[in-house]
Design an enzyme around this catalytic site. Sequence first.
Site, PDB file in Angstrom:
ATOM      1  N   HIS A  13      86.307 -21.696 111.895  1.00 13.06           N
ATOM      2  CA  HIS A  13      85.257 -22.629 112.313  1.00 13.06           C
ATOM      3  C   HIS A  13      84.051 -21.886 112.899  1.00 13.06           C
ATOM      4  CE1 HIS A  13      86.095 -22.059 116.594  1.00 13.06           C
ATOM      5  NE2 HIS A  13      87.377 -22.090 116.281  1.00 13.06           N
TER       6      HIS A  13
ATOM      7  N   SER B 295      82.117 -22.683 118.592  1.00  7.61           N
ATOM      8  CA  SER B 295      82.304 -23.937 119.326  1.00  7.61           C
ATOM      9  C   SER B 295      81.584 -23.855 120.670  1.00  7.61           C
ATOM     10  CB  SER B 295      83.795 -24.210 119.555  1.00  7.61           C
ATOM     11  OG  SER B 295      84.303 -23.337 120.561  1.00  7.61           O
TER      12      SER B 295
ATOM     13  N   ASN C 236      83.502 -21.469 122.670  1.00  8.24           N
ATOM     14  CA  ASN C 236      83.230 -20.080 122.267  1.00  8.24           C
ATOM     15  C   ASN C 236      81.958 -19.606 122.968  1.00  8.24           C
ATOM     16  OD1 ASN C 236      84.177 -20.725 118.833  1.00  8.24           O
ATOM     17  ND2 ASN C 236      85.411 -19.702 120.390  1.00  8.24           N
TER      18      ASN C 236
ATOM     19  N   GLU D 267      94.583 -24.145 116.177  1.00 10.26           N
ATOM     20  CA  GLU D 267      94.530 -22.883 116.906  1.00 10.26           C
ATOM     21  C   GLU D 267      95.842 -22.680 117.657  1.00 10.26           C
ATOM     22  OE1 GLU D 267      93.987 -19.979 117.424  1.00 10.26           O
ATOM     23  OE2 GLU D 267      91.909 -19.823 118.097  1.00 10.26           O
TER      24      GLU D 267
ATOM     25  N   LYS E 255      87.090 -16.440 129.785  1.00 11.96           N
ATOM     26  CA  LYS E 255      87.846 -15.232 129.415  1.00 11.96           C
ATOM     27  C   LYS E 255      87.458 -14.025 130.261  1.00 11.96           C
ATOM     28  CE  LYS E 255      88.300 -16.865 124.669  1.00 11.96           C
ATOM     29  NZ  LYS E 255      87.835 -16.707 123.274  1.00 11.96           N
TER      30      LYS E 255
END
Length: 250
Positions: free
Chosen positions: A11, A14, A17, A89, A100
């Site tokens: 994909h 997002s 992301n 996912e 992250k």
Amino acid sequence: MAVTKLVLVRHGESQWNKENRFTGWYDVDLSEKGVSEAKAAGKLLKEEGFSFDFAYTSVLKRAIHTLWNVLDELDQAWLPVEKSWKLNERHYGALQGLNKAETAEKYGDEQVKQWRRGFAVTPPELTKDDERYPGHDPRYAKLSEKELPLTESLALTIDRVIPYWNDTILPRMKSGERVIIAAHGNSLRALVKYLDNMSEDEILELNIPTGVPLVYEFDENFKPLKHYYLGNADEIAAKAAAVANQGKAK
């Protein structure tokens, strides 16, 4: 020799992301950049003469909307599509929603790399009373409790992706239909590991960029002959490196 082609597309970018958050099964949509990436993937496929008979995707909107945009550019919006949670996912457990880089600052780059890329390493589990538990989501109402993950490793993701490949997708390809799969970084890594017979160490270093068509060519026995990305090689390498760097402390 007859060659069969399969196209895989992770994909487009997002919203999470973009915000560098662990996403997993959380149903976040594409960013503006992600929509552009998906449209660009469709244009590339059209320029290279691709068309399809059937499409597969997950039940998460970032993959579904990527597929919509790709097919729209191909003027194949009518194409039959099967959506399956087995292409979702990897479930990131209690990490879902966390940044992250901030997680790397707290636990260290190596721990986060193992959580993100380690083969058999599972992130911390959710509890079933957590609102992020998929048992609270109506799209998974027909799944048994055993099928609903509290967390997943890549190994566990493979355990759902590969049977779906062998039982559902591959037979359609063997019948002569041209297939495209729009899915996710880890569900596609699971499939790539299987197709290329990669070791656990090799898969640790594999990063799949967003919104770039990955073409596999198979021989008449459906053994992979080769694979390649469509697009500018330097840009693709830079995007893959950016994916790798998401899990590092700032």
